[in-house]
Every structure is written in C-alpha cells, then in structure tokens.
Design an enzyme around this catalytic site. Structure first.
Site, PDB file in Angstrom:
ATOM      1  N   SER A 167     -10.988  -1.116   2.869  1.00 59.46           N
ATOM      2  CA  SER A 167     -10.244  -1.283   4.127  1.00 59.46           C
ATOM      3  C   SER A 167      -9.929   0.093   4.684  1.00 59.46           C
ATOM      4  O   SER A 167      -9.330   0.921   3.990  1.00 59.46           O
ATOM      5  CB  SER A 167      -8.922  -2.000   3.877  1.00 59.46           C
TER       6      SER A 167
ATOM      7  N   ARG B  53       0.827  -1.220   0.000  1.00 60.77           N
ATOM      8  CA  ARG B  53       0.000   0.000   0.000  1.00 60.77           C
ATOM      9  C   ARG B  53       0.862   1.272   0.000  1.00 60.77           C
ATOM     10  O   ARG B  53       0.511   2.271   0.625  1.00 60.77           O
ATOM     11  CB  ARG B  53      -0.940   0.035   1.208  1.00 60.77           C
TER      12      ARG B  53
ATOM     13  N   GLU C 125      -5.389   3.373   6.127  1.00 59.82           N
ATOM     14  CA  GLU C 125      -4.988   3.309   4.726  1.00 59.82           C
ATOM     15  C   GLU C 125      -5.654   4.478   4.002  1.00 59.82           C
ATOM     16  O   GLU C 125      -5.104   5.055   3.061  1.00 59.82           O
ATOM     17  CB  GLU C 125      -5.469   1.977   4.157  1.00 59.82           C
TER      18      GLU C 125
HETATM   19  N1  EPU Z   1     -10.732 -11.285   9.540  1.00 64.03           N
HETATM   20  C1  EPU Z   1     -11.470 -11.457  10.697  1.00 64.03           C
HETATM   21  N2  EPU Z   1     -12.486 -10.585  10.912  1.00 64.03           N
HETATM   22  C2  EPU Z   1     -12.810  -9.589  10.055  1.00 64.03           C
HETATM   23  C3  EPU Z   1     -12.049  -9.412   8.897  1.00 64.03           C
HETATM   24  C4  EPU Z   1     -10.999 -10.271   8.649  1.00 64.03           C
HETATM   25  O1  EPU Z   1     -11.240 -12.336  11.498  1.00 64.03           O
HETATM   26  O2  EPU Z   1     -13.769  -8.867  10.347  1.00 64.03           O
HETATM   27  C5  EPU Z   1      -9.663 -12.250   9.257  1.00 64.03           C
HETATM   28  C6  EPU Z   1     -10.033 -13.167   8.087  1.00 64.03           C
HETATM   29  O3  EPU Z   1     -10.748 -14.283   8.519  1.00 64.03           O
HETATM   30  C7  EPU Z   1      -8.674 -13.532   7.534  1.00 64.03           C
HETATM   31  C8  EPU Z   1      -7.849 -12.292   7.794  1.00 64.03           C
HETATM   32  O4  EPU Z   1      -8.511 -11.562   8.820  1.00 64.03           O
HETATM   33  O5  EPU Z   1      -8.113 -14.594   8.264  1.00 64.03           O
HETATM   34  C9  EPU Z   1      -7.678 -11.433   6.550  1.00 64.03           C
HETATM   35  O6  EPU Z   1      -8.969 -11.027   6.064  1.00 64.03           O
HETATM   36  P1  EPU Z   1      -9.277 -10.841   4.512  1.00 64.03           P
HETATM   37  O7  EPU Z   1      -8.788 -11.984   3.745  1.00 64.03           O
HETATM   38  O8  EPU Z   1     -10.709 -10.475   4.393  1.00 64.03           O
HETATM   39  O9  EPU Z   1      -8.346  -9.638   4.066  1.00 64.03           O
HETATM   40  P2  EPU Z   1      -7.921  -8.289   4.801  1.00 64.03           P
HETATM   41  O10 EPU Z   1      -6.526  -8.444   5.316  1.00 64.03           O
HETATM   42  O11 EPU Z   1      -8.958  -7.886   5.787  1.00 64.03           O
HETATM   43  C10 EPU Z   1      -6.822  -7.287   2.661  1.00 64.03           C
HETATM   44  C11 EPU Z   1      -6.857  -5.986   1.930  1.00 64.03           C
HETATM   45  C12 EPU Z   1      -8.131  -5.862   1.111  1.00 64.03           C
HETATM   46  C13 EPU Z   1      -8.163  -7.021   0.116  1.00 64.03           C
HETATM   47  C14 EPU Z   1      -8.120  -8.331   0.916  1.00 64.03           C
HETATM   48  C15 EPU Z   1      -8.055  -9.548   0.032  1.00 64.03           C
HETATM   49  C16 EPU Z   1      -5.590  -4.427   3.298  1.00 64.03           C
HETATM   50  C17 EPU Z   1      -5.631  -3.254   4.222  1.00 64.03           C
HETATM   51  N3  EPU Z   1      -6.755  -4.883   2.876  1.00 64.03           N
HETATM   52  O12 EPU Z   1      -7.902  -7.274   3.596  1.00 64.03           O
HETATM   53  O13 EPU Z   1      -8.089  -4.652   0.390  1.00 64.03           O
HETATM   54  O14 EPU Z   1      -9.323  -6.979  -0.682  1.00 64.03           O
HETATM   55  O15 EPU Z   1      -6.934  -8.363   1.745  1.00 64.03           O
HETATM   56  O16 EPU Z   1      -6.803  -9.644  -0.535  1.00 64.03           O
HETATM   57  O17 EPU Z   1      -4.508  -4.889   2.964  1.00 64.03           O
HETATM   58  C18 EPU Z   1      -8.782  -2.384   0.381  1.00 64.03           C
HETATM   59  O18 EPU Z   1      -7.596  -2.074   0.379  1.00 64.03           O
HETATM   60  O19 EPU Z   1      -9.694  -1.508   0.383  1.00 64.03           O
HETATM   61  C19 EPU Z   1      -9.150  -3.782   0.445  1.00 64.03           C
HETATM   62  C20 EPU Z   1     -10.419  -4.168   0.533  1.00 64.03           C
END
Ligand code: EPU
Length: 355
Positions: A232, A163, A328
């Site tokens: 995010s 990012r 972010e």
């Molecule tokens: N998780 C939870 N609770 C929640 C959300 C997530 O326990 O409410 C856990 C999930 O179960 C998983 C882990 O956290 O084990 C990661 O969650 P997820 O795969 O949904 O991805 P994220 O880390 O929350 C990042 C990006 C997203 C992108 C997704 C998929 C960042 C800040 N965000 O989210 O990007 O779509 O991975 O690759 O890096 C964005 O930047 O706007 C965005 C949506």
C-alpha cells in the site's frame, strides 16, 4: 562520477529504484551499536534505518548513511496457556509466520506474506485482514543511542495505532529495534470476518486461513520481485462522520470502517479507483491494475517518477473528494527521511496513459 560516488553501495529496495549510499552499516552486536551511537551522522540524525527495504522510497539516487540491523534468531518457549516467541529484528516476517504455523503455533496467519523484516513490524504496526502486529506483541527490545543501552518496551509503551507507533514518534531515530517478543495464546480462534476470508468454514485451521490469505494477497498485490512495489502506498484516510455522510450521499457504495472514536476510515484504493486512476501509467511507473493503492515500477522508473505520480494522485484525490491522502511508504532523500509534504520539487504530470 567522482571517486566518492564510485565507492557508493547500491541499496536494495522493493521499488527497485536506483539508490546509493557511501556507508551501509550492518550492526549485529550491542558493541557494534555502541560504536554507531558515537558517529557524527547518528548524532546529527543524517541516517536511515532500513529493514528489508519493502516500505521505502529512495526519492534521490544519493541516500544518507544506512543502518541495517542484522540481529537474527528465533526462540520459542512454551508456557501453560501461550507460546512466547523471541525473534531477532532482521528475520524475515513471512518466514516467521510460516514457521509458527508449521509448528502449530497459531495467531499470525492473517499476517502472512507481508513483505519486510521482523524489526520493521512494530514501527508501522503492520496489519492485514483484521489483525495487526500489536495484537501479539509482548515487548520490543530497543538499543537507545543516548544511553547506549538496551531498553525493553511493553506493548503499552509502544503506543501502537493504525500504521503507527512510538518508533515513528518520540523514539524516531533515537535507536534501533533489535528483537521483538510475541505472545501467541494456545486458546486460538481464527479471524475470518474480513471480506475474502468470510467464506471459510468456522472450523478452518490456521494453515487453511494462512493459505487463503496468501491466495488473496497474490490475487491483488503484485509480488515485488516480479513487479517492484512497496505494498500500500497511501494510508487509508480517516474522516469525520459529517464528511463521511456527505460522501455517502454522493457515492452510496463507498466502503467505510467506523472507528472507536466515531470517525470513519475510508479505503484510499477505492478513492483512487473511483477517481479514474487505477491502471494509470506515468513514464515507467504506474497505479497497479488490480489494487489502486499500490504503485508499481514497470522497469527503469526512478524515485522521482514515483514521487511525481504520488503527488499527482494526492492532488487529484483532494480535487475530487476534498480528502488528503498521505503515504504510508517512507520517503528518503539524500539528507535522510523527509515528510512527503516537504518534497516540493517534482515534475508536475500533465498526462497519464493507460494500457
Ligand atoms: N478497493 C477498491 N479499489 C481498489 C482497491 C480497493 O475499490 O483498487 C476497495 C475494496 O473493494 C474494499 C476496500 O477498498 O472495499 C478495501 O480494500 P482492501 O480490502 O483491498 O484493503 P486496503 O484498505 O486497500 C489494507 C491495507 C493492506 C492490507 C489490506 C487487507 C492499508 C494502507 N492497507 O488495504 O496492507 O493487506 O487492507 O487487510 O491499510 C500494506 O500495508 O502494504 C498492505 C498491503
């Protein structure tokens, strides 16, 4: 309302908070950018460059001068082993992804449905489901205010990281991205290792992967037009191995992503959920019920309300886990973009509600 405020223009943003600026510039030529380079607010750095407003929080109703580039056009050139795609900064990112996949040009499928413009993609090096913009970026055309000329930055020059890029660093507010060039290799191999895509067969086409990504995003991430949000809100924090091991002994199921330098990236959404804040509501804004990393505006929430909620979450996560999460999303005050830490005037939240 005084006369100058009456002339203010409302700025579209995916959080749907009220924000006005007295000047919204929409340059679509190098000549227009050369004129902008001479403006006092550009020289004094009191402006904000806006793409589609999908990663921006207008904290104050009054916003600074807004520059919203309007460089359009998509040109695809076929080479022996790859396609080269030149895209104007104001094109919509998801439309570009769909167009490429429809034409059999693969690679961007994991980045489907990311809101925003093409010009915003390199700035924060957008990424999802194991793929990021940097994987395909050949070069970025950048109009430099100081020299009033277009310069071309190679992938290496862009200093892409999680990012992050040079456009948030040394080139911050130093000019405008006008065009990006992507190289999409013909020797394509789909990336389906990410949880949620790993049930797809190895033979899945790019279109199948794109549709799976779309379903996955739609199941967790609210559609900004229906429930305003900026994706995010916080970045996933990176901690030392020692810190991670301490956390893991207390929370054995904590998700973790080891980094090449030995540090560990954590999931901010998991931390927020674990801290009991998923689905929490403050006034008309809240933590999304399906993805705790996303803050949403249920109605007439203001930029200040979102700020108060974000500060509360940050402090709470610090208190529970001793980890600092940072946004972010870009924070814009009347003076221009400001670091989150500099917003010290916000309403402290004493109580949150839940549905
Ligand atoms: N998780 C939870 N609770 C929640 C959300 C997530 O326990 O409410 C856990 C999930 O179960 C998983 C882990 O956290 O084990 C990661 O969650 P997820 O795969 O949904 O991805 P994220 O880390 O929350 C990042 C990006 C997203 C992108 C997704 C998929 C960042 C800040 N965000 O989210 O990007 O779509 O991975 O690759 O890096 C964005 O930047 O706007 C965005 C949506």
């Amino acid at each position: 309302m005084n006369s100058s405020l009456q002339q203010c223009l409302q700025i579209k943003n995916s959080f749907n908070v009220k924000a006005f600026s007295e000047k919204i510039l929409k340059p679509n030529s190098i000549e227009a950018l050369q004129e902008i380079a001479d403006m006092t607010e550009v020289i004094e750095q009191h402006f904000y460059i806006l793409g589609d407003g999908s990663n921006t929080l207008f904290v104050d109703e009054q916003a600074p001068t807004i520059i919203q580039p309007k460089f359009s056009g998509i040109e695809i050139t076929e080479h022996n082993d790859h396609y080269s795609v030149q895209v104007g900064a104001s094109e919509n990112w998801h439309d570009l992804v769909s167009l490429c996949i429809e034409q059999g040009i693969n690679g961007l499928e994991n980045l489907a449905l990311i809101p925003g413009s093409v010009g915003a993609a390199p700035v924060q090096n957008i990424g999802a489901y194991g793929v990021e913009f940097a994987n395909f970026c050949r070069e970025v055309n950048f109009f430099e205010f100081a020299s009033k000329k277009l310069i071309t930055l190679s992938n290496h020059d862009c200093q892409f990281a999680y990012r992050d890029s040079i456009f948030k660093g040394r080139l911050y507010n130093k000019g405008i991205i006008t065009q990006v060039t992507l190289d999409l290799p013909k020797g394509w191999q789909g990336k389906t290792s990410y949880h949620g895509l790993n049930t797809l067969p190895d033979t899945a086409s790019a279109k199948t992967i794109m549709n799976a990504v779309i379903s996955l995003r739609q199941s967790k991430l609210p559609e900004p037009k229906k429930l305003p949000n900026a994706g995010s809100f916080f970045k996933n924090p990176v901690v030392s191995k020692e810190m991670f091991e301490q956390l893991q002994s207390k929370y054995p199921s904590i998700p973790s992503y080891p980094q090449p330098n030995g540090e560990i990236k954590l999931a901010a959404g998991w931390l927020i959920e674990q801290a009991g804040l998923k689905g929490a509501i403050y006034k008309e804004v809240g933590v999304h019920k399906k993805q705790a990393l996303v803050l949403v505006n249920y109605g007439q929430g203001t930029g200040k309300d979102v700020l108060s909620l974000a500060k509360y979450i940050q402090q709470h996560i610090k208190a529970v886990f001793n980890i600092e999460i940072t946004p972010e999303v870009r924070m814009i005050s009347a003076q221009g973009e400001q670091p989150f830490a500099s917003f010290t005037h916000f309403t402290p939240i004493s109580e949150l509600t839940y549905d």
